[in-house]
Design a protein around this motif. Structure first.
Motif, PDB file in Angstrom:
ATOM      1  N   GLY A 184       0.818  -1.201   0.000  1.00 33.02           N
ATOM      2  CA  GLY A 184       0.000   0.000   0.000  1.00 33.02           C
ATOM      3  C   GLY A 184       0.851   1.249   0.000  1.00 33.02           C
ATOM      4  N   GLU A 185       0.296   2.296  -0.598  1.00 33.45           N
ATOM      5  CA  GLU A 185       1.027   3.551  -0.713  1.00 33.45           C
ATOM      6  C   GLU A 185       0.833   4.411   0.529  1.00 33.45           C
ATOM      7  N   LEU A 186       1.573   5.485   0.568  1.00 29.95           N
ATOM      8  CA  LEU A 186       1.569   6.399   1.700  1.00 29.95           C
ATOM      9  C   LEU A 186       0.628   7.561   1.417  1.00 29.95           C
ATOM     10  N   ARG A 187      -0.007   8.064   2.452  1.00 28.03           N
ATOM     11  CA  ARG A 187      -0.849   9.233   2.300  1.00 28.03           C
ATOM     12  C   ARG A 187      -0.037  10.400   1.744  1.00 28.03           C
ATOM     13  N   PRO A 188      -0.601  11.140   0.782  1.00 29.80           N
ATOM     14  CA  PRO A 188       0.151  12.256   0.186  1.00 29.80           C
ATOM     15  C   PRO A 188       0.598  13.289   1.211  1.00 29.80           C
ATOM     16  N   GLN A 189      -0.227  13.539   2.255  1.00 31.46           N
ATOM     17  CA  GLN A 189       0.143  14.536   3.257  1.00 31.46           C
ATOM     18  C   GLN A 189       1.422  14.143   3.984  1.00 31.46           C
ATOM     19  N   LEU A 190       1.574  12.873   4.275  1.00 37.03           N
ATOM     20  CA  LEU A 190       2.783  12.422   4.961  1.00 37.03           C
ATOM     21  C   LEU A 190       3.949  12.305   3.994  1.00 37.03           C
ATOM     22  N   LEU A 191       3.652  11.931   2.767  1.00 42.09           N
ATOM     23  CA  LEU A 191       4.707  11.754   1.765  1.00 42.09           C
ATOM     24  C   LEU A 191       5.507  13.033   1.584  1.00 42.09           C
ATOM     25  N   GLU A 395     -14.201  -4.130  12.487  1.00 40.68           N
ATOM     26  CA  GLU A 395     -12.971  -4.299  13.270  1.00 40.68           C
ATOM     27  C   GLU A 395     -11.808  -4.594  12.327  1.00 40.68           C
ATOM     28  N   GLY A 396     -11.812  -3.961  11.178  1.00 34.34           N
ATOM     29  CA  GLY A 396     -10.839  -4.283  10.154  1.00 34.34           C
ATOM     30  C   GLY A 396      -9.526  -3.549  10.297  1.00 34.34           C
ATOM     31  N   ALA A 397      -8.722  -3.628   9.242  1.00 33.86           N
ATOM     32  CA  ALA A 397      -7.409  -2.996   9.230  1.00 33.86           C
ATOM     33  C   ALA A 397      -7.554  -1.482   9.261  1.00 33.86           C
ATOM     34  N   PRO A 398      -6.597  -0.780   9.866  1.00 35.19           N
ATOM     35  CA  PRO A 398      -6.679   0.683   9.923  1.00 35.19           C
ATOM     36  C   PRO A 398      -6.777   1.287   8.533  1.00 35.19           C
ATOM     37  N   GLY A 399      -7.614   2.287   8.392  1.00 29.86           N
ATOM     38  CA  GLY A 399      -7.802   2.960   7.122  1.00 29.86           C
ATOM     39  C   GLY A 399      -8.574   4.241   7.312  1.00 29.86           C
ATOM     40  N   ARG A 400      -9.289   4.662   6.245  1.00 31.44           N
ATOM     41  CA  ARG A 400      -9.981   5.943   6.311  1.00 31.44           C
ATOM     42  C   ARG A 400     -11.352   5.886   5.663  1.00 31.44           C
ATOM     43  N   ARG A 401     -11.972   4.696   5.612  1.00 33.85           N
ATOM     44  CA  ARG A 401     -13.256   4.625   4.928  1.00 33.85           C
ATOM     45  C   ARG A 401     -14.421   4.469   5.900  1.00 33.85           C
ATOM     46  N   SER A 402     -14.565   3.326   6.523  1.00 34.97           N
ATOM     47  CA  SER A 402     -15.750   3.029   7.319  1.00 34.97           C
ATOM     48  C   SER A 402     -15.440   3.038   8.813  1.00 34.97           C
ATOM     49  N   ARG A 403     -16.483   3.192   9.614  1.00 36.58           N
ATOM     50  CA  ARG A 403     -16.319   3.191  11.064  1.00 36.58           C
ATOM     51  C   ARG A 403     -15.868   1.814  11.547  1.00 36.58           C
ATOM     52  N   ALA A 404     -15.018   1.837  12.595  1.00 43.05           N
ATOM     53  CA  ALA A 404     -14.503   0.566  13.108  1.00 43.05           C
ATOM     54  C   ALA A 404     -14.071   0.722  14.552  1.00 43.05           C
ATOM     55  N   ARG A 405     -14.241  -0.351  15.317  1.00 40.93           N
ATOM     56  CA  ARG A 405     -13.652  -0.402  16.655  1.00 40.93           C
ATOM     57  C   ARG A 405     -12.153  -0.650  16.486  1.00 40.93           C
ATOM     58  N   GLU A 461     -11.572   2.202   9.339  1.00 39.05           N
ATOM     59  CA  GLU A 461     -10.962   1.003   8.786  1.00 39.05           C
ATOM     60  C   GLU A 461     -10.852   1.110   7.276  1.00 39.05           C
ATOM     61  N   GLY A 462      -9.922   0.358   6.722  1.00 37.96           N
ATOM     62  CA  GLY A 462      -9.870   0.178   5.281  1.00 37.96           C
ATOM     63  C   GLY A 462     -10.687  -1.044   4.912  1.00 37.96           C
ATOM     64  N   ASN A 463     -11.323  -1.008   3.767  1.00 38.15           N
ATOM     65  CA  ASN A 463     -12.171  -2.110   3.345  1.00 38.15           C
ATOM     66  C   ASN A 463     -11.593  -2.812   2.126  1.00 38.15           C
ATOM     67  N   GLN A 497      -6.213   6.593  -1.254  1.00 36.93           N
ATOM     68  CA  GLN A 497      -6.097   7.558  -0.167  1.00 36.93           C
ATOM     69  C   GLN A 497      -6.683   7.017   1.132  1.00 36.93           C
ATOM     70  N   ARG A 498      -7.646   6.124   1.022  1.00 34.05           N
ATOM     71  CA  ARG A 498      -8.285   5.574   2.225  1.00 34.05           C
ATOM     72  C   ARG A 498      -7.689   4.235   2.646  1.00 34.05           C
ATOM     73  N   ARG A 499      -6.636   3.813   1.970  1.00 30.69           N
ATOM     74  CA  ARG A 499      -5.848   2.635   2.329  1.00 30.69           C
ATOM     75  C   ARG A 499      -6.692   1.358   2.317  1.00 30.69           C
ATOM     76  N   ASP A 500      -7.430   1.200   1.225  1.00 32.25           N
ATOM     77  CA  ASP A 500      -8.234  -0.003   1.036  1.00 32.25           C
ATOM     78  C   ASP A 500      -7.431  -1.068   0.304  1.00 32.25           C
ATOM     79  N   LYS A 501      -7.944  -2.265   0.395  1.00 30.40           N
ATOM     80  CA  LYS A 501      -7.498  -3.340  -0.463  1.00 30.40           C
ATOM     81  C   LYS A 501      -8.462  -3.368  -1.647  1.00 30.40           C
ATOM     82  N   VAL A 502      -7.962  -3.543  -2.867  1.00 28.36           N
ATOM     83  CA  VAL A 502      -8.833  -3.456  -4.035  1.00 28.36           C
ATOM     84  C   VAL A 502      -8.648  -4.669  -4.927  1.00 28.36           C
TER      85      VAL A 502
END
Length: 647
Positions: A184-191, A395-405, A461-463, A497-502
């Motif tokens: 997976g790639e890095l967020r542009p803001q951090l890059l 409860e998935g992998a960290p990401g930026r799409r859906s809500r997760a515990r 989470e990322g989906n 950008q949301r660190r999903d698996k596709v």
């Protein structure tokens, strides 16, 4: 404890070693991002750097490594007295699974509960002050930690406002991150925050690989002896760092080279001014490193090679790196311009007049036209896609799409049955009413097991976003594939950008195929999409069944990652098994996905004055939502789309 592998003993990776050394000379460069495949000694080299850094003078007893010659006036351990201790520079590692408390610090629970006082327990940012902060697999770091890390790296200070604690302390460090782009790639803001970037590849030269093996086996056989053999070489590098640091303030950066830097950065069309500043600092550091006192064209060219590869990407899916021919042309153009008076050229050396642009555009659009039948459709312009979410809380992998515990997200409430870590305020609140009954006398709380409250944390989470793309003739005949490809490209950028698996499933002709198995490398999905050919009948049922099979396999491999199926079609079904009705087969396949609870969004690609509404019927059978193609743009239609199905 065995000594680390010596920095000087590393074979090859000249750019990486130079980048780390230049940052050691001039920490204001902003750190190094190391991109490379697994097994290329990325972590080994970074960890070896700490042994080369000069020792530090620190205030005795200060947990924040204040410099006795210039202590932080706002240090939480201040005011400081006289005296100084000397210790080695630290390499602090930030693990991927670190919590916010571990990074920035938190309330000292022991003192809070036993002494009844509010005291601050420093985190990793404090430990890394005046040293190296190393983030392995930085592209997998939790987003909220990335934000905190960015703030500290940019300001040189860490601020903590939580649980009744308000603390600010110095946090200036050399930031080094490593990553494997396949994950997976890095967020542009951090890059952009990393000053330099280096691509690391394993050598294909047999002699080089042989020497790598020889040295590694020698180290494993006798770590102390191997380190002793390279001690003089490391000591020489360490002394050179100290000397270069001392000479750096005396380095002269002539206006000629300043203009060269500005011209090259402009030629590469990098965003903002950070690139210009980083190139200038890197060139100055390289000048000091080679023992000179005036920056030259050689210093600038080396700085450009290290500072611009990750900044010239106009799109997240552009390949990182600096094209050698483009670099040489930019350097030659800069050399031709640095002696010119900018006031003599009112146009500022910009692009040709607008009158020439249409002709150039027509030439570009006319080049490489492919035949209509079976040809890849050039994607239309990409856009910012609206957010598509899986409903519920996962409860998935960290990401930026859906809500997760999560274990490291923001705390939303306390609980007696589930959560991660102690919820201090909830625990104290639960215990407070019972202190008199428990005979409390003096400071400290009297706690029982019934008072314990756990922190329920929630993040994103990322989906797994699986695209099922209709590439049949019913789409291509109306020249819709270009718009469809542009829309899918936009959704893929959003997934990046949301660190999903596709993954990508396409269907055309008589069958569906997995164009790309689910992966964290969104770049690969874009490459497959750009080669997509169209034409033939529409096996919609087969496309849905193939998507169902892919999702079933992924559910076994990664059961915590929730799927989002995006079906891109006009809803027509014109191909099926012999003796079967294509429409009924499609509805039965859709019912299977709905029964599995797959969150689905159907992107309706139908156009024209007469609309059949077939995509709407398909979305109903899938128990999902239907969006028109134009409704995918976040700028045209605001809001969040959640698939109907709850997970």
């Amino acid at each position: 404890m065995a000594p680390r592998f010596p920095f000087s003993a590393v074979v090859g990776h000249d750019d990486l070693r130079l980048s780390l050394l230049l940052n050691a000379v001039h920490p204001a460069i902003g750190g190094v991002l190391v991109r490379g495949e697994k097994g290329t000694a990325k972590s080994t080299i970074v960890r070896a750097l700490a042994a080369l850094l000069p020792d530090l003078d620190v205030v005795p007893g200060c947990r924040f490594a204040c410099d006795p010659a210039n202590p932080d006036p706002d240090c939480p351990d201040g005011p400081h007295g006289a005296g100084a201790d000397r210790r080695p520079s630290r390499l602090v590692e930030l693990p991927v699974g670190a919590t916010e408390d571990r990074l920035v610090g938190s309330l000292d629970l022991e003192r809070a509960l036993t002494e009844g006082v509010r005291a601050y327990q420093p985190g990793l940012l404090a430990a890394a002050h005046r040293g190296v902060l190393y983030v392995d697999e930085v592209n997998l770091l939790h987003d909220h930690l990335v934000d905190l890390l960015l703030d500290a790296a940019a300001m040189g200070r860490a601020h903590v406002e939580r649980e009744g604690v308000s603390v600010s302390h110095a946090a200036s460090f050399l930031l080094v991150g490593t990553m494997n782009p396949e994950e997976g790639e890095l967020r542009p803001q951090l890059l952009d925050r990393f000053g330099l970037t280096v691509q690391v590849l394993a050598s294909r030269d047999v002699s080089t690989r042989t020497e790598v093996i020889r040295r590694r086996l020698s180290y494993e056989a006798d770590p102390a002896g191997f380190a002793a053999d390279w001690a003089d070489a490391d000591a020489e590098l360490a002394a050179r760092i100290v000397k270069a640091r001392a000479e750096l303030p005396n380095v002269v950066l002539p206006d000629t080279e300043l203009r060269r830097i500005a011209a090259v950065c402009a030629a590469f069309e990098v965003d903002g001014m950070r690139a210009d500043l980083v190139v200038a600092r890197t060139a100055s550091a390289h000048c000091a490193w080679r023992g000179a006192n005036t920056v030259t064209e050689e210093d600038v060219e080396i700085a450009v090679r290290l500072a611009l590869p990750h900044r010239r990407r106009r799109d997240p899916f552009d390949e990182p790196g600096v094209d050698e021919q483009q670099l040489q042309e930019a350097m030659q153009q800069a050399s031709a311009e640095i002696d010119d008076d900018p006031d003599d050229d009112p146009d500022g050396g910009e692009s040709p007049p607008e009158s020439q642009a249409p002709q150039q555009q027509q030439q570009q659009q006319g080049e490489g036209k492919a035949p209509k039948d079976q040809a890849p459709a050039a994607p239309s312009s990409a856009f910012k896609a609206r957010l598509l979410q899986v409903p519920g809380v996962g409860e998935g992998a960290p990401g930026r799409r859906s809500r997760a515990r999560s274990t490291g997200g923001r705390t939303v409430r306390s609980s007696t049955v589930d959560g991660h870590g102690l919820h201090l305020i909830g625990t104290v609140t639960a215990a407070a009413p019972h202190q008199r009954a428990r005979g409390r006398d003096g400071a400290g709380l009297r706690l029982t097991g019934e008072d314990l409250r756990l922190a329920v944390r929630e993040g994103k989470e990322g989906n797994l976003v699986l695209f099922a793309v209709d590439a049949s003739g019913s789409m291509a005949a109306r020249q819709r594939m270009s718009a469809v490809s542009g829309a899918v490209l936009s959704l893929l950028r959003d997934a990046y950008q949301r660190r999903d698996k596709v993954g990508v499933v396409t269907f055309r002709g008589t069958e569906a195929q997995v164009a790309l198995p689910p992966t964290s490398s969104v770049d690969a999905a874009v490459a497959r999409l750009r080669k997509l050919r169209t034409g033939g009948r529409t096996p919609l049922a087969d496309g849905l069944l193939k998507a169902h099979k892919v999702l079933s396999v992924e559910r076994l491999r990664d059961p915590r990652r929730r799927p989002l199926l995006v079906v891109v079609t006009d809803g027509r079904a014109t191909a099926a098994r012999p003796g079967h009705d294509p429409v009924q087969d499609s509805l039965r396949a859709a019912a299977m996905l709905a029964a599995d609870g797959v969150a689905t969004v159907v992107v309706d690609c139908e156009n024209g004055p007469v609309r059949l509404g077939l995509a709407d019927k398909l979305a109903t059978a899938l128990d999902g939502v239907c969006l028109r193609l134009e409704q995918l743009s976040a700028e045209q239609v605001a809001g969040v789309v959640r698939a109907t199905r709850a997970a």
